[in-house]
Design a protein around this motif. Structure first.
Motif, short mmCIF file in Angstrom:
data_model
loop_
_atom_site.label_atom_id
_atom_site.label_comp_id
_atom_site.label_asym_id
_atom_site.label_seq_id
_atom_site.Cartn_x
_atom_site.Cartn_y
_atom_site.Cartn_z
N LEU A 35 -41.52 0.30 -38.28
CA LEU A 35 -40.71 1.19 -39.12
C LEU A 35 -41.60 1.97 -40.09
O LEU A 35 -41.41 3.17 -40.29
N MET A 36 -42.60 1.32 -40.65
CA MET A 36 -43.51 2.00 -41.57
C MET A 36 -44.38 3.02 -40.82
O MET A 36 -44.56 4.15 -41.27
N LEU A 37 -44.90 2.63 -39.65
CA LEU A 37 -45.78 3.53 -38.90
C LEU A 37 -45.06 4.76 -38.38
O LEU A 37 -45.57 5.87 -38.46
N PHE A 38 -43.89 4.56 -37.80
CA PHE A 38 -43.22 5.67 -37.12
C PHE A 38 -42.21 6.42 -37.99
O PHE A 38 -41.85 7.54 -37.67
N ASN A 39 -41.75 5.80 -39.07
CA ASN A 39 -40.72 6.42 -39.87
C ASN A 39 -41.13 6.56 -41.34
O ASN A 39 -40.44 7.21 -42.12
N GLY A 40 -42.21 5.88 -41.73
CA GLY A 40 -42.66 5.95 -43.12
C GLY A 40 -41.73 5.25 -44.09
O GLY A 40 -41.76 5.52 -45.28
N LYS A 41 -40.90 4.34 -43.58
CA LYS A 41 -39.91 3.66 -44.42
C LYS A 41 -40.24 2.18 -44.54
O LYS A 41 -40.80 1.57 -43.64
N VAL A 42 -39.85 1.61 -45.68
CA VAL A 42 -40.02 0.17 -45.93
C VAL A 42 -38.79 -0.55 -45.39
O VAL A 42 -37.66 -0.11 -45.61
N ALA A 43 -39.00 -1.65 -44.71
CA ALA A 43 -37.89 -2.41 -44.10
C ALA A 43 -37.29 -3.39 -45.10
O ALA A 43 -37.20 -4.59 -44.85
N GLY A 44 -36.84 -2.89 -46.22
CA GLY A 44 -36.12 -3.70 -47.20
C GLY A 44 -34.63 -3.62 -46.89
O GLY A 44 -34.04 -2.54 -46.95
N ILE A 45 -34.03 -4.74 -46.56
CA ILE A 45 -32.65 -4.73 -46.09
C ILE A 45 -31.69 -4.19 -47.15
O ILE A 45 -30.78 -3.42 -46.84
N SER A 46 -31.89 -4.55 -48.40
CA SER A 46 -30.97 -4.06 -49.43
C SER A 46 -31.04 -2.54 -49.55
O SER A 46 -30.01 -1.88 -49.71
N GLY A 47 -32.22 -1.97 -49.43
CA GLY A 47 -32.35 -0.52 -49.47
C GLY A 47 -31.76 0.13 -48.23
O GLY A 47 -31.12 1.19 -48.32
N ILE A 48 -31.95 -0.49 -47.08
CA ILE A 48 -31.39 0.05 -45.85
C ILE A 48 -29.87 0.08 -45.93
O ILE A 48 -29.23 1.07 -45.58
N VAL A 49 -29.28 -1.00 -46.41
CA VAL A 49 -27.81 -1.06 -46.54
C VAL A 49 -27.33 -0.04 -47.56
O VAL A 49 -26.38 0.71 -47.31
N THR A 50 -27.96 0.00 -48.73
CA THR A 50 -27.55 0.92 -49.79
C THR A 50 -27.57 2.36 -49.30
O THR A 50 -26.60 3.10 -49.47
N TYR A 51 -28.67 2.75 -48.67
CA TYR A 51 -28.78 4.14 -48.24
C TYR A 51 -28.03 4.43 -46.95
O TYR A 51 -27.74 5.59 -46.66
N ALA A 52 -27.69 3.41 -46.19
CA ALA A 52 -26.81 3.63 -45.02
C ALA A 52 -25.43 4.05 -45.50
O ALA A 52 -24.75 4.85 -44.87
#
Length: 142
Positions: A21-38
């Motif tokens: 996820l970091m290499l291809f998308n530049g995003k951190v795989a923090g679940i709380s952030g993923i849920v919040t921004y989803a």
């Protein structure tokens, strides 16, 4: 396969997914952030988040089916209210800590972030204290 092997394989899969996820998308795989921004992100930045979350749910379900064939004993014996309160407390802690164990513990430590290292130390100390209190002081067991 023995249960510790499942933990090792799960940890490897978490590390690989966070790295990809970091290499291809530049995003951190923090679940709380993923849920919040989803829930609140702008169009165009939500599909990968929903797919990531779907993978978490489906992967957990698939793992439970193949590993145990039934609900693990450690998950039985408590009411839904018990788990709702536990989930609420995790959510409050995530908000107070500005992130969750996956964001700080997996990704943050991997980036050598001092803030994430300190957050993870605090997570682990609180987890140990919680186990001590619930098992030894309150007499709760699985």
């Amino acid at each position: 396969m023995d249960i510790p092997w499942y933990s090792l394989i799960g940890g490897l899969l978490l590390g690989i997914s966070a790295t990809l996820l970091m290499l291809f998308n530049g995003k951190v795989a923090g679940i709380s952030g993923i849920v919040t921004y989803a829930i609140s992100a702008t169009k165009g930045d939500t599909l990968w988040r929903y797919l990531f979350l779907l993978g978490l749910v489906f992967g957990g379900w698939l793992g439970a089916q193949s590993a145990w064939g039934e609900v693990p004993k450690s998950f039985s014996g408590h009411s839904g209210f018990y788990y709702a309160i536990a989930g609420l407390l995790v959510g409050v802690g995530t908000r107070l800590g500005n992130g969750c164990t996956s964001g700080h513990g997996i990704c943050g430590i991997g980036r050598l972030s001092p803030r994430s290292i300190m957050a993870t130390v605090i997570f682990m100390l609180v987890a140990g204290l919680t186990v001590f209190c619930t098992v030894h002081l309150l007499g709760m067991t699985r």
